[in-house]
Design an enzyme around this catalytic site. Structure first.
Site, PDB file in Angstrom:
ATOM      1  N   HIS A   1      38.317  30.434  43.983  1.00 39.54           N
ATOM      2  CA  HIS A   1      38.318  31.897  43.853  1.00 39.54           C
ATOM      3  C   HIS A   1      38.664  32.260  42.408  1.00 39.54           C
ATOM      4  O   HIS A   1      39.599  31.704  41.832  1.00 39.54           O
ATOM      5  CB  HIS A   1      39.334  32.512  44.819  1.00 39.54           C
ATOM      6  CG  HIS A   1      39.346  33.999  44.750  1.00 39.54           C
ATOM      7  ND1 HIS A   1      38.369  34.760  45.358  1.00 39.54           N
ATOM      8  CD2 HIS A   1      40.163  34.869  44.100  1.00 39.54           C
ATOM      9  CE1 HIS A   1      38.595  36.032  45.090  1.00 39.54           C
ATOM     10  NE2 HIS A   1      39.681  36.125  44.330  1.00 39.54           N
TER      11      HIS A   1
ATOM     12  N   GLY B   1      41.780  34.196  56.974  1.00 44.33           N
ATOM     13  CA  GLY B   1      41.831  35.393  56.132  1.00 44.33           C
ATOM     14  C   GLY B   1      40.828  35.341  54.993  1.00 44.33           C
ATOM     15  O   GLY B   1      40.069  34.368  54.848  1.00 44.33           O
TER      16      GLY B   1
END
Ligand code: GRF
Length: 199
Positions: A114, A148
């Protein structure tokens, strides 16, 4: 002594992280093998790169859904990865949320890169979020994937400074340079202690 990990890579875009992992393997800096590359975008450059390298590729057809990753398709993807005997699934610019069907088949064996220092700036275009927030630093994170969005346990991070002249484009470039270092490094860390203890 670790195992030669068999990697399955999922991506939606250019595949420069996949390329960095492949380059690290070819330079013998990473004892792993990319056995399959899958993309939900039919003409994504990641598939072309993989084809050129002689890696098995597969198109994940999620139509008509633009962002959803339907459970039955996740199960099919899990079967493909199992058939290829994948040990570790690496998300590299994959733009759909992975959920239970796939996570359950690969417990603690799915990781993601990320483009921010998580937990800061989860979600899309994290480099843009950092510029808009006036942050003085950002970076990238390799983490395990959980249910998540960009929330799983962190494996490695790298920082980059944000200067007054930085634009979203220059920041993304600086972050990507770091991604190409820490993604192969994170896989090396996992390989050195594989398989993970079930928990
Ligand atoms: C990377 O910046 C990654 O952090 C993000 O998507 C981008 C993928 O780029 N999740 P590429 O397809 O590896 O070139």
């Amino acid at each position: 002594m670790g195992k030669t990990l068999k990697l399955g890579i999922l991506g939606s875009g250019s595949g420069s992280n996949m390329q960095a992992i492949l380059d690290a393997i070819n330079r013998q800096e990473l004892d792993a093998e990319i056995v399959i590359v899958l993309s939900d975008v039919k003409d994504a450059y990641i598939l072309e790169r993989a084809d050129k390298a002689g890696i098995n590729t597969h198109y994940i057809d999620c139509s008509p859904f633009r962002t959803k990753f339907p459970a039955e398709i996740q199960s099919t993807v899990a079967d493909k990865l199992k058939d290829a005997e994948v040990d570790l699934v690496c998300l590299a610019g994959f733009m759909r949320l992975v959920k239970a069907p796939l996570l359950d088949k690969f417990p603690q064996r799915i990781i993601n890169i990320h483009p921010s220092l998580l937990p800061n700036f989860p979600g899309v275009a994290a480099w843009e979020q950092a510029i808009k927030a006036g942050a003085e630093e950002s970076g990238c994170t390799v983490h395990y994937v959980d249910e998540g969005m960009d929330t799983g346990p962190i494996i490695l991070q790298a920082k980059v400074d944000i200067n007054s002249g930085d634009t979203t484009k220059t920041l993304h470039q600086k972050i990507q340079e770091q991604e190409y270092c820490i993604y192969p490094e994170a896989i090396r860390v996992i390989a050195s202690d594989y398989p993970p203890a079930e928990g």
